[in-house]
Design a protein around this motif. Structure first.
Motif, short mmCIF file in Angstrom:
data_model
loop_
_atom_site.label_atom_id
_atom_site.label_comp_id
_atom_site.label_asym_id
_atom_site.label_seq_id
_atom_site.Cartn_x
_atom_site.Cartn_y
_atom_site.Cartn_z
N ARG A 219 -138.32 -83.51 46.81
CA ARG A 219 -137.64 -83.03 48.00
C ARG A 219 -138.09 -83.85 49.20
NH1 ARG A 219 -137.84 -77.84 50.69
NH2 ARG A 219 -140.00 -77.62 50.08
N GLU A 220 -137.16 -84.22 50.03
CA GLU A 220 -137.54 -84.93 51.25
C GLU A 220 -137.85 -83.91 52.33
OE1 GLU A 220 -134.63 -88.77 50.52
OE2 GLU A 220 -134.77 -87.89 52.53
N LEU A 221 -139.03 -84.02 52.95
CA LEU A 221 -139.41 -83.04 53.98
C LEU A 221 -139.15 -83.55 55.39
CD1 LEU A 221 -142.79 -81.66 52.58
CD2 LEU A 221 -140.51 -80.72 52.29
N GLY A 222 -139.07 -84.86 55.55
CA GLY A 222 -138.84 -85.41 56.89
C GLY A 222 -139.61 -86.70 57.07
N GLN A 230 -144.10 -95.75 60.09
CA GLN A 230 -143.14 -94.67 59.92
C GLN A 230 -143.09 -94.32 58.44
OE1 GLN A 230 -142.26 -93.40 62.61
NE2 GLN A 230 -140.83 -91.84 61.87
N ALA A 231 -143.34 -93.06 58.14
CA ALA A 231 -143.40 -92.67 56.72
C ALA A 231 -142.45 -91.52 56.42
CB ALA A 231 -144.82 -92.27 56.36
N LEU A 232 -141.87 -91.58 55.23
CA LEU A 232 -141.02 -90.51 54.74
C LEU A 232 -141.91 -89.56 53.95
CD1 LEU A 232 -137.97 -89.80 54.50
CD2 LEU A 232 -138.00 -91.01 52.32
N VAL A 233 -141.81 -88.26 54.24
CA VAL A 233 -142.67 -87.30 53.55
C VAL A 233 -141.89 -86.64 52.41
CG1 VAL A 233 -144.24 -85.34 53.81
CG2 VAL A 233 -143.77 -86.84 55.77
N ILE A 247 -144.40 -91.98 52.15
CA ILE A 247 -143.91 -93.29 51.72
C ILE A 247 -143.67 -94.17 52.95
CG2 ILE A 247 -142.07 -94.51 50.47
CD1 ILE A 247 -143.64 -92.63 48.65
N ASP A 248 -144.28 -95.32 52.97
CA ASP A 248 -144.09 -96.27 54.06
C ASP A 248 -142.63 -96.73 54.06
OD1 ASP A 248 -144.04 -98.45 55.76
OD2 ASP A 248 -145.98 -99.22 55.10
N LYS A 249 -141.93 -96.49 55.18
CA LYS A 249 -140.50 -96.80 55.19
C LYS A 249 -140.24 -98.30 55.15
CE LYS A 249 -137.32 -94.38 57.01
NZ LYS A 249 -136.42 -93.82 58.01
N GLU A 250 -141.25 -99.06 55.53
CA GLU A 250 -141.05 -100.51 55.54
C GLU A 250 -141.23 -101.10 54.14
OE1 GLU A 250 -143.18 -102.40 58.78
OE2 GLU A 250 -143.20 -104.25 57.59
N THR A 251 -142.25 -100.62 53.43
CA THR A 251 -142.53 -101.21 52.11
C THR A 251 -142.00 -100.36 50.96
OG1 THR A 251 -144.65 -100.06 51.91
CG2 THR A 251 -144.67 -102.23 52.99
N ASN A 252 -141.66 -99.10 51.23
CA ASN A 252 -141.27 -98.13 50.20
C ASN A 252 -142.40 -97.82 49.22
OD1 ASN A 252 -138.70 -97.40 50.96
ND2 ASN A 252 -137.73 -99.10 49.88
N LEU A 253 -143.63 -98.01 49.66
CA LEU A 253 -144.78 -97.72 48.79
C LEU A 253 -145.61 -96.58 49.38
CD1 LEU A 253 -145.72 -101.39 47.98
CD2 LEU A 253 -144.93 -99.69 46.32
N PRO A 254 -146.34 -95.86 48.52
CA PRO A 254 -147.10 -94.70 49.01
C PRO A 254 -148.24 -95.11 49.94
CG PRO A 254 -146.93 -94.67 46.61
CD PRO A 254 -146.43 -96.00 47.05
N LEU A 255 -148.43 -94.31 50.99
CA LEU A 255 -149.56 -94.51 51.90
C LEU A 255 -150.58 -93.39 51.71
CD1 LEU A 255 -147.81 -95.31 55.31
CD2 LEU A 255 -149.23 -96.86 53.98
#
Lengths: 467, 173
Positions: A219-222, A230-233, A247-255
């Motif tokens: 589920r995407e939380l925001g 900028q990270a997608l949670v 998820i780092d929006k620039e690299t698409n990898l987990p932070l």
């Protein structure tokens, strides 16, 4: 993936569908996007036939046997004919209708391809060659930090890493050249010649991506800003636990990854404080040969109380003494699995040898443990039991923390006979362990309960606590 | 299989729905083994909801279809495809099987159109291997080629078909 491998994979896939069985391609590895599209093309071709059969069935008012296609495709040989050439005018009209429908927005929007975040993360990791940074593992209980560890890590695919861990005022270094792992502790050095990846699981980006990929729900939380990025949670459910991942929006990898205990009192966080993707990596970082010139080995020589220990030696197939038909086992492995190591387990209390196979993806594996002195072992929770040959089998596609070496869930099958024991471990959900045992034994497992097996006179291990 | 705590009405309902759900899932996965597993999984999820009375009487069928569809999406996501979650609250009675009938017809037409662009060899190998279900060896005998050539031919044929389909935006859930 080589062209030859793709051709074989596709051919096997067609055969599997023709025989109405689960495609083998998914048993052990992730199928790449291009191959998946080829598979979907095959399904679509079959579907056109089933649509036709549905129409015919409807006309004849016959119920579908079992609700679907009646019998194997192979039973229908000769009944179908080439039916692909439509009249040009009909095709043009059909195509026009579709385009018109799409233009009007009549068609389901799902018809259009979409990008998905899980897929994007997986792809980003597939494209990654190396990373370097500082990870932090932090455990909080009732609002207070009760454990903290930082790890300076440089990682290069596959399984090469140099990690310096700091925790409780101590430093531990783990150096893997992809073949063996050297662990340098304050007072001793341990070399593991067979399991180089074993110290990575708690923080490695690959493990996090693999976990997200295997999640039951996502589920995407925001969005949030984390470490000036900028990270997608995301919130996802994996093995009945809810996790959050940034998820780092620039690299698409987990932070960052966060696991909160069900009762909300404790939290475990794995976070990259700094990270660089695909940096230039000095290959000497991972070399053990250079160790004798490094500070730690010099200290080792000066202080005699330091201990040096090698565990799990490398061997060859010729050295293995087992009644198990290893040739049959190898013959039946998916062709993209390759033997990575033969381990002689001199200190393992249960098994004498391990054969380690790796698939194409970094995280695909199959380990085959062998013992000529079967012993009493307790079962994993929720295992299926069955009879195979002269012995019994335990099967579990989601066994938890197997041997404390395979963190999280793994798929296992353990075959115990009076003469030997074989224990296979593979990726969670894989059918490969049981399939291989059935091939090696030449029989199919007969599902049975513990009492049923006991009635047949098969000796059983007793349950032990903590297993 | 389903047994414990299932009332006679519920059993009847499941008995009626099962073939429909199975057919829907089979249509998507194209093999019995997976279709049976997924159908069973769908009912395993739905039955407790029915027993708890959490699904409106008029929405049972649609709810079961939607559950099956979500399971398929989970499966595709695990295989690296494009998962999209569906809001189960907004399901209309009528089910997905009916609503996709038109889509199925469209898929069939797009596919048949694409096939028409392929060479005769390509059409023949696809037909023999996938539609007729012959093995590589049997197809090789029928086409007067060796099995290795058939594997290459079917690969090229399906790649060509895939490319044509992709141009037409075919690949979706």
């Amino acid at each position: 993936m080589t062209d030859s491998r793709k051709k074989d994979l596709l051919s096997d896939f067609i055969d599997d569908l023709n025989k109405e069985r689960k495609p083998r391609a998914y048993h052990t590895s992730q199928v790449d996007e291009e191959t998946e599209k080829l598979f979907e093309t095959v399904r679509a071709v079959r579907r056109t036939q089933s649509t036709r059969e549905d129409e015919e069935r409807k006309e004849n008012s016959l119920p579908a046997a079992g609700g679907g296609r009646a019998g194997d495709r192979s039973q229908q040989k000769g009944k179908s004919s080439l039916a692909w050439r439509f009249k040009k005018s009909a095709l043009v009209a059909a195509a026009a209708l579709i385009i018109f429908a799409a233009f009007l927005g009549v068609m389901d929007m799902e018809f259009l391809p979409r990008q998905n975040i899980v897929h994007a993360v997986v792809r980003a990791y597939e494209d990654l060659e190396s990373y370097a940074g500082t990870a932090e593992i932090r455990s909080k209980s009732n609002g207070e930090v009760d454990y903290q560890e930082t790890i300076e890590i440089t990682y290069q695919k596959p399984w090469k890493y140099r990690a310096v861990h700091q925790f409780d005022g101590r430093e531990v270094k783990n150096i893997s050249d992809g073949e063996r792992l050297v662990s340098i502790y304050p007072h001793d050095i341990t070399v593991d010649n067979v399991f180089p990846e074993k110290e990575l699981w708690r923080y490695h980006i690959g493990n996090q991506v693999w976990e997200l990929k295997g999640a039951e729900e996502v589920r995407e939380l925001g969005e949030e800003t984390l470490l000036d990025r900028q990270a997608l949670v995301l919130e996802y459910r994996y093995t009945d636990y809810y996790h959050r991942m940034w998820i780092d929006k620039e690299t698409n990898l987990p932070l960052r990854k966060e696991l909160t205990h069900h009762d909300g009192t404790s939290t475990l966080v794995v976070e990259f404080k700094e990270i660089e993707i695909n940096p230039q990596v000095d290959p000497e970082l991972f070399l053990h040969e250079g160790l004798e010139n490094r500070e730690e080995t010099m200290i080792l020589e000066q202080e005699k109380e330091w201990e040096y220990e090698e565990i799990n030696h490398r061997g060859s197939l010729e050295e293995i003494k087992t009644p198990v038909n290893l040739d049959k086992l190898k013959e039946n492995l998916p062709s993209h699995f390759e033997l990575f190591a033969v381990g002689i387990l001199e200190q393992n209390p249960f098994y004498d040898y391990v054969l380690r196979f790796r698939g194409e993806q970094e995280m695909d594996f199959l380990d085959v443990y062998l013992s000529s002195s079967p012993g009493n072992r307790a079962f994993f929770s929720d295992s299926q039991l069955g009879k195979l040959g002269e012995g019994y089998v335990e099967v579990n596609k989601g066994a938890w923390n197997v041997m404390d070496l395979y963190t999280g869930n793994s798929s296992i099958a353990r075959w115990v006979t009076p003469e030997f024991e074989v224990f296979l471990v593979a990726n969670r959900g894989s059918n490969l362990p049981l399939n291989l045992l059935e091939k090696v034994s030449g029989e199919e497992m007969e599902k049975a309960t513990l009492p049923q097996l006991k009635r047949e006179g098969i000796e059983f291990p007793v349950n032990k606590e903590g297993h | 299989m389903i047994s414990a705590g299932v009332t006679r009405d519920l059993e009847e309902l499941i008995g009626d729905l099962w073939p429909e759900i199975y057919r829907f899932v089979y249509y998507k996965v194209q093999n019995k083994e997976e279709a049976e597993e997924l159908t069973q999984d769908a009912f395993k999820r739905v039955i407790p909801k029915l027993q708890e009375g959490k699904v409106e009487e008029g929405k049972v069928r649609a709810y079961t279809f939607q559950t099956a569809r979500n399971l398929l999406k989970d499966l595709w996501r695990r295989r690296g495809r494009d998962p999209q979650m569906v809001d189960l609250e907004n399901i209309q009675e009528g089910g997905l099987w009916e609503s996709t009938r038109e889509e199925r017809q469209e898929e069939k037409m797009v596919l048949e159109e694409a096939m028409a662009f392929l060479s005769e060899d390509y059409q023949q190998v696809i037909n023999l291997r996938i539609v007729e279900g012959y093995s590589v060896k049997e197809t090789a005998l029928k086409m007067g080629r060796n099995p290795g050539a058939i594997r290459s031919l079917q690969y090229r044929a399906l790649q060509s078909l895939r490319e044509i389909l992709e141009e037409r935006g075919f690949f979706h859930d």
